[in-house]
Write an enzyme that holds these catalytic residues in place. Structure first.
Site, PDB file in Angstrom:
ATOM      1  N   LYS A 115     -24.461 -16.166 -23.956  1.00 50.42           N
ATOM      2  CA  LYS A 115     -23.242 -15.747 -24.659  1.00 50.42           C
ATOM      3  C   LYS A 115     -23.597 -14.952 -25.920  1.00 50.42           C
ATOM      4  O   LYS A 115     -22.906 -13.997 -26.280  1.00 50.42           O
ATOM      5  CB  LYS A 115     -22.391 -16.959 -25.054  1.00 50.42           C
ATOM      6  CG  LYS A 115     -21.708 -17.622 -23.880  1.00 50.42           C
ATOM      7  CD  LYS A 115     -20.467 -16.846 -23.426  1.00 50.42           C
ATOM      8  CE  LYS A 115     -19.708 -17.600 -22.378  1.00 50.42           C
ATOM      9  NZ  LYS A 115     -19.438 -16.947 -21.148  1.00 50.42           N
ATOM     10  N   LYS A 196     -22.016 -10.729  -8.311  1.00 43.82           N
ATOM     11  CA  LYS A 196     -21.040 -11.770  -8.057  1.00 43.82           C
ATOM     12  C   LYS A 196     -19.632 -11.222  -8.335  1.00 43.82           C
ATOM     13  O   LYS A 196     -19.442 -10.464  -9.285  1.00 43.82           O
ATOM     14  CB  LYS A 196     -21.348 -12.924  -9.019  1.00 43.82           C
ATOM     15  CG  LYS A 196     -20.660 -14.216  -8.710  1.00 43.82           C
ATOM     16  CD  LYS A 196     -21.247 -15.321  -9.568  1.00 43.82           C
ATOM     17  CE  LYS A 196     -20.140 -16.316  -9.897  1.00 43.82           C
ATOM     18  NZ  LYS A 196     -20.600 -17.413 -10.725  1.00 43.82           N
ATOM     19  N   LYS A 199     -13.772 -10.390 -12.277  1.00 46.48           N
ATOM     20  CA  LYS A 199     -12.726  -9.528 -12.784  1.00 46.48           C
ATOM     21  C   LYS A 199     -13.294  -8.496 -13.759  1.00 46.48           C
ATOM     22  O   LYS A 199     -12.930  -7.317 -13.728  1.00 46.48           O
ATOM     23  CB  LYS A 199     -11.733 -10.423 -13.515  1.00 46.48           C
ATOM     24  CG  LYS A 199     -10.366  -9.891 -13.601  1.00 46.48           C
ATOM     25  CD  LYS A 199      -9.434 -10.982 -14.120  1.00 46.48           C
ATOM     26  CE  LYS A 199      -8.035 -10.452 -14.161  1.00 46.48           C
ATOM     27  NZ  LYS A 199      -7.041 -11.492 -13.977  1.00 46.48           N
TER      28      LYS A 199
END
Ligand code: TRP
Length: 332
Positions: A115, A196, A199
């Site tokens: 992250k 993968k 969105k």
């Protein structure tokens, strides 16, 4: 709670309309587990805040995800389906758990490092505490099993360690060690055939899309790159379209595509048309239910509010024991 084989808890960030990757990787499994387990499914809106700069779409995204969940057969009669922030006890448990969490454990987690790489300008305290909040989700309901993808394994191991640390520190056994329930489904690749389905990569196929939109998306799917011309034979083993046929087509169709692709008997266009047809057929009942639910948004919100109330009763039971185990001064 019931005669079922234990408590299952899972959470997902409110990413709005769900796609085939979410459906095959998580939602179908959530639906199946309801038969044998007492399931608690949570839309983790607080977790979403850790990486969100704007919350403009948070409500809409939570609603759209709930619509997809319900239309897919996640059943509020069987399961507790709710929104994380409706049970504020989770933030209280998060704080108590943070007292038994060495800082180094948080900074070492691969998910945290990832992250930080993705959002270098937004490394906030909440992001560091993300795994504690996730542990609090699970432990608040004393869940036995957590169905998550393999990417969440470090978080689950972390939650298990927290249980041991907490129970040891306060000489109690109120918290229950959860087990990971790994999902068997293969990784679902996006229309690019490379990454993968997601969105953010815009390589996804939405469950709620119209049949026409779905067909359009399927027609853009990347196939065996070695097959340049219609007359070239293809190799289904390396073709993502074929992977989807294996999920959505009949055994005879799968056999036919597998055979005819290799001898250039069927072209990619026809192969994709057949796939699109089968995906649309498969999603037809889902789409009808979704449109129906969407007619009464207040009823959908009522379902979530009711789930939140039921979740809160369970959460409060745990918190009474937790506060007592810690030794906090009693309120009465
Ligand atoms: N971290 C999970 C994810 O990104 C979402 C999540 C939050 C979760 N709380 C949870 C998953 C509790 C399982 C159980 O996918």
């Amino acid at each position: 709670m019931s005669k079922k084989k234990g408590i299952v808890f899972s959470g997902a960030r409110p990413t709005g309309r769900q796609h085939l990757g979410n459906y095959l990787g998580a939602i179908q499994n959530y639906v199946a587990l309801q038969k044998d387990y007492q399931c608690i499914y949570c839309i983790v809106d607080i977790h979403a805040l850790t990486t969100m700069e704007s919350t403009l779409e948070l409500r809409q995204n939570s609603y759209e995800m709930a619509l997809d969940w319900l239309a897919a057969g996640m059943d509020p009669q069987e399961s507790v389906i709710f929104i994380q922030s409706h049970v504020p006890e989770v933030t209280e448990l998060h704080t108590y758990l943070s007292m038994v969490t060495p800082l180094g454990k948080l900074t070492d987690l691969p998910t945290f490092k990832e992250k930080v790489r993705q959002h270098p300008d937004n490394v906030n305290y909440g992001l560091l505490g993300y795994p504690i909040l996730m542990a609090a989700d699970i432990l608040l309901y004393r869940a036995n099993y957590v169905p998550v993808g393999i990417d969440q394994a470090p978080h689950l191991e972390f939650a298990r360690e927290l249980v041991r640390s907490f129970n040891f520190r306060y000489n109690t056994n109120v918290l229950v060690e959860p087990h990971m329930k790994a999902t068997k489904v293969p990784k679902v690749l996006g229309t690019d055939g490379q990454q993968k389905m997601s969105k953010s990569l815009n390589n996804h196929i939405e469950l709620a899309a119209t049949p026409e939109e779905t067909t359009k998306r399927v027609m853009t799917m990347v196939t065996d790159p070695a097959r340049q011309r219609r007359s070239d034979p293809g190799n289904p083993d390396v073709c993502n379209v074929f992977s989807f046929h294996k999920i959505f087509s009949s055994p005879e169709e799968i056999e036919m595509v597998n055979r005819e692709c290799r001898v250039a008997g069927i072209g990619c266009v026809d192969c994709k048309k057949l796939l699109a047809q089968n995906i649309n057929k498969h999603l037809e009942p889902f789409r009808a239910r979704r449109i129906d639910l969407d007619q009464k948004p207040e009823a959908v919100m009522d379902v979530l509010h009711d789930g939140g109330k039921r979740a809160r009763v369970l959460a409060e039971e745990t918190m009474v024991l937790v506060r007592d185990a810690i030794g906090l001064p009693s309120t009465k």
